[in-house]
Design a protein around this motif. Structure first.
Motif, PDB file in Angstrom:
ATOM      1  N   ALA A  73      76.507 -42.343  68.439  1.00 36.89           N
ATOM      2  CA  ALA A  73      75.826 -41.367  69.303  1.00 36.89           C
ATOM      3  C   ALA A  73      74.617 -42.009  69.975  1.00 36.89           C
ATOM      4  O   ALA A  73      74.384 -41.811  71.181  1.00 36.89           O
ATOM      5  CB  ALA A  73      75.410 -40.141  68.496  1.00 36.89           C
ATOM      6  N   PHE A  74      73.864 -42.778  69.218  1.00 36.41           N
ATOM      7  CA  PHE A  74      72.706 -43.469  69.786  1.00 36.41           C
ATOM      8  C   PHE A  74      73.148 -44.458  70.869  1.00 36.41           C
ATOM      9  O   PHE A  74      72.564 -44.521  71.950  1.00 36.41           O
ATOM     10  CB  PHE A  74      71.918 -44.184  68.689  1.00 36.41           C
ATOM     11  CG  PHE A  74      70.727 -44.945  69.202  1.00 36.41           C
ATOM     12  CD1 PHE A  74      69.565 -44.287  69.549  1.00 36.41           C
ATOM     13  CD2 PHE A  74      70.783 -46.329  69.353  1.00 36.41           C
ATOM     14  CE1 PHE A  74      68.471 -44.982  70.039  1.00 36.41           C
ATOM     15  CE2 PHE A  74      69.700 -47.034  69.833  1.00 36.41           C
ATOM     16  CZ  PHE A  74      68.534 -46.358  70.178  1.00 36.41           C
ATOM     17  N   ALA A  75      74.205 -45.219  70.581  1.00 34.77           N
ATOM     18  CA  ALA A  75      74.716 -46.194  71.552  1.00 34.77           C
ATOM     19  C   ALA A  75      75.195 -45.498  72.823  1.00 34.77           C
ATOM     20  O   ALA A  75      74.958 -45.984  73.936  1.00 34.77           O
ATOM     21  CB  ALA A  75      75.841 -47.012  70.933  1.00 34.77           C
ATOM     22  N   LEU A  76      75.844 -44.351  72.676  1.00 29.42           N
ATOM     23  CA  LEU A  76      76.297 -43.598  73.845  1.00 29.42           C
ATOM     24  C   LEU A  76      75.119 -43.068  74.654  1.00 29.42           C
ATOM     25  O   LEU A  76      75.148 -43.057  75.885  1.00 29.42           O
ATOM     26  CB  LEU A  76      77.209 -42.447  73.419  1.00 29.42           C
ATOM     27  CG  LEU A  76      78.610 -42.848  72.955  1.00 29.42           C
ATOM     28  CD1 LEU A  76      79.308 -41.676  72.287  1.00 29.42           C
ATOM     29  CD2 LEU A  76      79.421 -43.377  74.122  1.00 29.42           C
ATOM     30  N   GLN A  77      74.063 -42.640  73.948  1.00 26.99           N
ATOM     31  CA  GLN A  77      72.864 -42.168  74.645  1.00 26.99           C
ATOM     32  C   GLN A  77      72.229 -43.309  75.435  1.00 26.99           C
ATOM     33  O   GLN A  77      71.823 -43.134  76.586  1.00 26.99           O
ATOM     34  CB  GLN A  77      71.860 -41.593  73.648  1.00 26.99           C
ATOM     35  CG  GLN A  77      70.607 -41.032  74.278  1.00 26.99           C
ATOM     36  CD  GLN A  77      70.893 -39.821  75.133  1.00 26.99           C
ATOM     37  OE1 GLN A  77      71.404 -38.832  74.659  1.00 26.99           O
ATOM     38  NE2 GLN A  77      70.551 -39.897  76.396  1.00 26.99           N
ATOM     39  N   VAL A  78      72.158 -44.478  74.824  1.00 27.50           N
ATOM     40  CA  VAL A  78      71.614 -45.657  75.514  1.00 27.50           C
ATOM     41  C   VAL A  78      72.493 -46.030  76.709  1.00 27.50           C
ATOM     42  O   VAL A  78      71.992 -46.343  77.788  1.00 27.50           O
ATOM     43  CB  VAL A  78      71.470 -46.840  74.527  1.00 27.50           C
ATOM     44  CG1 VAL A  78      71.208 -48.143  75.248  1.00 27.50           C
ATOM     45  CG2 VAL A  78      70.360 -46.543  73.516  1.00 27.50           C
ATOM     46  N   LEU A  79      73.804 -45.966  76.531  1.00 25.28           N
ATOM     47  CA  LEU A  79      74.735 -46.252  77.629  1.00 25.28           C
ATOM     48  C   LEU A  79      74.548 -45.260  78.776  1.00 25.28           C
ATOM     49  O   LEU A  79      74.569 -45.642  79.951  1.00 25.28           O
ATOM     50  CB  LEU A  79      76.180 -46.209  77.120  1.00 25.28           C
ATOM     51  CG  LEU A  79      77.274 -46.439  78.157  1.00 25.28           C
ATOM     52  CD1 LEU A  79      77.174 -47.845  78.751  1.00 25.28           C
ATOM     53  CD2 LEU A  79      78.643 -46.216  77.537  1.00 25.28           C
ATOM     54  N   ALA A  80      74.337 -43.990  78.452  1.00 24.17           N
ATOM     55  CA  ALA A  80      74.105 -42.970  79.480  1.00 24.17           C
ATOM     56  C   ALA A  80      72.842 -43.280  80.275  1.00 24.17           C
ATOM     57  O   ALA A  80      72.818 -43.169  81.504  1.00 24.17           O
ATOM     58  CB  ALA A  80      74.016 -41.586  78.841  1.00 24.17           C
ATOM     59  N   ILE A  81      71.797 -43.684  79.563  1.00 24.04           N
ATOM     60  CA  ILE A  81      70.531 -44.015  80.230  1.00 24.04           C
ATOM     61  C   ILE A  81      70.703 -45.253  81.110  1.00 24.04           C
ATOM     62  O   ILE A  81      70.280 -45.263  82.269  1.00 24.04           O
ATOM     63  CB  ILE A  81      69.414 -44.230  79.187  1.00 24.04           C
ATOM     64  CG1 ILE A  81      69.104 -42.915  78.482  1.00 24.04           C
ATOM     65  CG2 ILE A  81      68.158 -44.808  79.831  1.00 24.04           C
ATOM     66  CD1 ILE A  81      68.267 -43.064  77.233  1.00 24.04           C
ATOM     67  N   ALA A  82      71.331 -46.285  80.567  1.00 22.74           N
ATOM     68  CA  ALA A  82      71.528 -47.523  81.326  1.00 22.74           C
ATOM     69  C   ALA A  82      72.351 -47.268  82.582  1.00 22.74           C
ATOM     70  O   ALA A  82      72.013 -47.747  83.673  1.00 22.74           O
ATOM     71  CB  ALA A  82      72.202 -48.576  80.451  1.00 22.74           C
ATOM     72  N   SER A  83      73.432 -46.486  82.450  1.00 20.88           N
ATOM     73  CA  SER A  83      74.276 -46.213  83.621  1.00 20.88           C
ATOM     74  C   SER A  83      73.520 -45.387  84.661  1.00 20.88           C
ATOM     75  O   SER A  83      73.649 -45.631  85.863  1.00 20.88           O
ATOM     76  CB  SER A  83      75.566 -45.509  83.203  1.00 20.88           C
ATOM     77  OG  SER A  83      75.298 -44.233  82.669  1.00 20.88           O
ATOM     78  N   MET A  84      72.704 -44.433  84.192  1.00 12.89           N
ATOM     79  CA  MET A  84      71.941 -43.620  85.136  1.00 12.89           C
ATOM     80  C   MET A  84      70.962 -44.473  85.938  1.00 12.89           C
ATOM     81  O   MET A  84      70.883 -44.379  87.156  1.00 12.89           O
ATOM     82  CB  MET A  84      71.179 -42.513  84.413  1.00 12.89           C
ATOM     83  CG  MET A  84      70.394 -41.621  85.361  1.00 12.89           C
ATOM     84  SD  MET A  84      69.161 -40.612  84.571  1.00 12.89           S
ATOM     85  CE  MET A  84      67.970 -41.817  84.053  1.00 12.89           C
ATOM     86  N   VAL A  85      70.228 -45.329  85.234  1.00 12.36           N
ATOM     87  CA  VAL A  85      69.229 -46.168  85.907  1.00 12.36           C
ATOM     88  C   VAL A  85      69.912 -47.181  86.829  1.00 12.36           C
ATOM     89  O   VAL A  85      69.468 -47.405  87.960  1.00 12.36           O
ATOM     90  CB  VAL A  85      68.316 -46.868  84.872  1.00 12.36           C
ATOM     91  CG1 VAL A  85      67.403 -47.876  85.535  1.00 12.36           C
ATOM     92  CG2 VAL A  85      67.499 -45.834  84.102  1.00 12.36           C
ATOM     93  N   LEU A  86      71.023 -47.770  86.373  1.00 13.58           N
ATOM     94  CA  LEU A  86      71.740 -48.742  87.206  1.00 13.58           C
ATOM     95  C   LEU A  86      72.293 -48.108  88.481  1.00 13.58           C
ATOM     96  O   LEU A  86      72.170 -48.678  89.566  1.00 13.58           O
ATOM     97  CB  LEU A  86      72.877 -49.381  86.414  1.00 13.58           C
ATOM     98  CG  LEU A  86      72.501 -50.537  85.489  1.00 13.58           C
ATOM     99  CD1 LEU A  86      73.669 -50.913  84.603  1.00 13.58           C
ATOM    100  CD2 LEU A  86      72.036 -51.736  86.299  1.00 13.58           C
TER     101      LEU A  86
END
Length: 195
Positions: A73-86
């Motif tokens: 869940a934490f990794a998915l949250q980080v992935l969501a943030i990274a994709s949003m910023v990218l």
């Protein structure tokens, strides 16, 4: 940001958020010892098994908690943030932004999930008390471990249970503190579950 980027951002965020919610619910259902044979529990387990089972080989459970699901869940949250910023800014976010955003995002998700479960529980207690629906049964199993300690201090009076109200007020206080902390650390815009 162009139309294509907006659509891509929306679709990416939606897909990641839905799977993140399923993974977090899996963690929550195991933490609250909810009915594993409930059809909704079975759906959540089957939907998340392909990602959780390999992680369990590396990250064992601890104290009855499914740590592999929490890490995912934490990794998915980080992935969501990274994709949003990218997608939105065309830059890769800093490690600090990803880690802090992931922590605040998961805390916000936990509060939102509990809040929605409590509201459902209250509405069902008014319109369909004693319902045997699988979803309602899971909602009670998720909320009872949090409400029970409050109910011991503030027992129902005159047929009214004020423990849910006290819990909702406490959750709102925590939400304000999390929101202000995320704003102070500059991660508010990337922690979608807190907005």
């Amino acid at each position: 940001m162009g139309t294509l980027n907006s659509i891509l951002l929306y679709l990416t965020q939606t897909a990641i958020s839905l799977y993140l919610l399923l993974v977090f619910l899996r963690f929550l259902l195991q933490a609250t010892k909810a009915d594993f044979y409930n059809p909704i529990s079975q759906f959540i387990v089957k939907a998340t098994n392909p990602a959780v089972i390999p992680l369990r080989k590396v990250i064992p459970g601890f104290g009855g908690l499914d740590i592999a699901s929490l890490v995912l869940a934490f990794a998915l949250q980080v992935l969501a943030i990274a994709s949003m910023v990218l997608i939105k800014y065309q830059v890769f976010p800093s490690a600090q932004l990803l880690l802090m955003g992931g922590v605040f995002g998961l805390l916000g998700l936990a509060l939102n999930t509990l809040y929605i479960a409590l509201i459902i529980m209250v509405i069902v207690s008014w319109i369909a008390p004693g319902s045997n629906q699988p979803a309602i049964h899971l909602v009670y199993q998720i909320t009872e471990p949090v409400i029970a300690p409050i109910r011991k201090v503030i027992p129902p009076m005159g047929g009214l249970d004020f423990s849910v109200l006290v819990l909702l007020i406490g959750m709102h206080v925590v939400r304000i503190a999390l929101y202000d902390s995320a704003a102070a650390l500059g991660v508010l815009g990337v922690a979608p579950w807190l907005s």
